[in-house]
Scaffold this active site. Structure first.
Site, PDB file in Angstrom:
ATOM      1  N   GLY A   1       0.821  -1.206   0.000  1.00  0.00           N
ATOM      2  CA  GLY A   1       0.000   0.000   0.000  1.00  0.00           C
ATOM      3  C   GLY A   1       0.853   1.253   0.000  1.00  0.00           C
TER       4      GLY A   1
ATOM      5  NE  ARG B   1      -2.350  -4.397  -1.532  1.00  0.00           N
ATOM      6  CZ  ARG B   1      -1.738  -3.957  -0.436  1.00  0.00           C
ATOM      7  NH1 ARG B   1      -0.690  -4.611   0.021  1.00  0.00           N
ATOM      8  NH2 ARG B   1      -2.165  -2.883   0.192  1.00  0.00           N
TER       9      ARG B   1
ATOM     10  CG  ASP C   1       3.297  -6.968   7.416  1.00  0.00           C
ATOM     11  OD1 ASP C   1       2.748  -6.368   6.467  1.00  0.00           O
ATOM     12  OD2 ASP C   1       2.706  -7.779   8.147  1.00  0.00           O
TER      13      ASP C   1
ATOM     14  CB  THR D   1       2.734   0.668   6.299  1.00  0.00           C
ATOM     15  OG1 THR D   1       1.365   0.372   6.629  1.00  0.00           O
ATOM     16  CG2 THR D   1       3.593   0.334   7.497  1.00  0.00           C
ATOM     17  CB  ILE D   2      -1.149   4.863   6.678  1.00  0.00           C
ATOM     18  CG1 ILE D   2      -2.191   3.818   6.290  1.00  0.00           C
ATOM     19  CG2 ILE D   2      -0.700   5.692   5.482  1.00  0.00           C
ATOM     20  CD1 ILE D   2      -3.521   4.419   5.845  1.00  0.00           C
ATOM     21  CG  ASP D   3      -1.894  -0.359   7.934  1.00  0.00           C
ATOM     22  OD1 ASP D   3      -2.832   0.445   7.791  1.00  0.00           O
ATOM     23  OD2 ASP D   3      -1.665  -1.286   7.135  1.00  0.00           O
TER      24      ASP D   3
ATOM     25  CG  ASP E   1       1.229  -3.048  10.235  1.00  0.00           C
ATOM     26  OD1 ASP E   1       2.208  -2.427   9.770  1.00  0.00           O
ATOM     27  OD2 ASP E   1       0.508  -3.783   9.543  1.00  0.00           O
TER      28      ASP E   1
ATOM     29  NE  ARG F   1      -1.937  -4.606   7.145  1.00  0.00           N
ATOM     30  CZ  ARG F   1      -1.000  -5.508   6.929  1.00  0.00           C
ATOM     31  NH1 ARG F   1      -1.227  -6.511   6.098  1.00  0.00           N
ATOM     32  NH2 ARG F   1       0.167  -5.423   7.522  1.00  0.00           N
TER      33      ARG F   1
ATOM     34  N   GLY G   1     -10.197  14.045  20.440  1.00  0.00           N
ATOM     35  CA  GLY G   1     -11.175  14.071  21.517  1.00  0.00           C
ATOM     36  C   GLY G   1     -12.399  13.218  21.269  1.00  0.00           C
ATOM     37  CB  ALA G   2     -12.888   9.991  19.496  1.00  0.00           C
TER      38      ALA G   2
END
Length: 321
Positions: free
Chosen positions: A12, A73, A104, A126-128, A130, A172, A186-187
């Site tokens: 991604g 991919r 990853d 990666t924006i995740d 992770d 993910r 502030g959720a």
């Protein structure tokens, strides 16, 4: 010292990939190494979609989101035939090493090449966020800021209509985007896959807020949570009587000009990768931990799972009362 390296982006896309590619190319040239850009990730590596780069090849890209090398991919690369095709192109173009910019899955591809004798360095993008070995990955900060901006807009319209909104963010199996953006914005409630969730507690917060005159509620749900966004909204509305809408920003979160933090991180990690190759080191993934740069074995980088302290989770729960 490596004389000729290739750089590719895979998986991604993430804001800051272009900044990383730029830093790899210019850092290599500064250190008297030739560098080739590999287009379309591992697909381009297998097909030989490779071009030698100069300084001007990466001009005017540092501020652009996405990746100028493009990405794809590639299930075929994970086959023996695909891997052999990649090895043939690496030999044909005389590449001494590869720099892999991605997450990853991209690192696992690099690891398979490393095991075949190719020198590889991984740069996490990666924006995740992770990857457990590094505190932050390139693109995470920009995506989190994009979500915060969206939440501000959602809050305005939710307050105008006196309703709640469930917002599903990417990530993910990792809840970092939801947690960081939710706390910063502030959720009222944040649901992440790493923690059990209590819908009764979410409802109680919504009703308590309404009772004291609050006009809206924002509930952040990470995409890795096993409850669907529409189903969640329906349950909350039925239990509280508060009209509840859903918003799924989707790929908006992956685009946009990278933040200052992501541009600096890209520059640091890319130059760290070049320095390792210059010193004859490979099979590593570079990252940041605490206040310093780190590098770990690629195998370790893809096998560890992030250990959550719960620090931000506790703060978010306290501040959202």
């Amino acid at each position: 010292m490596k004389k000729r390296i290739g750089v590719l982006t895979s998986g991604g896309d993430a804001p800051g990939m272009n900044a990383a590619v730029r830093a790899v190319v210019r850092g290599s040239i500064y250190n008297d190494m030739q560098v080739c850009g590999i287009y379309n990730g591992y697909e381009g590596l297998m097909s030989g979609d490779i071009e030698e780069f100069g300084l001007s090849s990466v001009a005017d890209i540092i501020h652009r989101g996405g990746t100028m090398l493009k990405t794809a991919r590639s299930p075929r690369f994970m086959t023996e035939e695909g891997l052999n095709d990649a090895l043939k192109q690496i030999k044909l173009f005389g590449l001494d090493a590869l720099v892999i910019v991605g997450g990853d899955g991209s690192f696992r591809g690099g690891l398979s090449l490393q095991k075949k004798g190719v020198d590889v360095i991984g740069i996490p993008a990666t924006i995740d966020n992770d990857l457990a070995y590094t505190d932050f990955t390139i693109g995470f900060d920009t995506a989190a800021n994009t979500i915060i901006s969206l939440l501000g807009n959602i809050r305005d319209t939710s307050a105008s209509h006196g309703r709640a909104t469930v917002v599903e963010v990417m990530g993910r199996h990792c809840g970092d985007l939801a947690l960081h953006a939710g706390l910063a914005a502030g959720a009222e409630s944040i649901l992440i896959p790493e923690d059990d969730y209590n819908l009764d507690a979410v409802c109680e917060k919504m009703l308590a807020g309404k009772k004291r005159g609050k006009l809206q509620s924002i509930i952040i749900k990470a995409e890795g949570v096993d409850l669907g966004v529409e189903e969640l909204a329906k349950i909350l509305e039925e239990r509280t009587g508060i009209p509840t809408k859903t918003v799924v920003p989707g790929y908006i979160q992956r685009g946009g000009s990278p933040s200052v933090k992501d541009r600096l991180l890209a520059a640091e990690l890319a130059y760290s990768a070049i320095t390792l190759l210059k010193e004859g080191v490979s099979g590593k993934a570079v990252g940041v931990s605490g206040r310093g740069l780190v590098n770990v074995d690629l195998e370790k980088a893809v096998s560890e799972r992030r250990k959550r302290t719960g620090h931000y989770r506790r703060i978010a729960a306290i501040l959202s009362i």
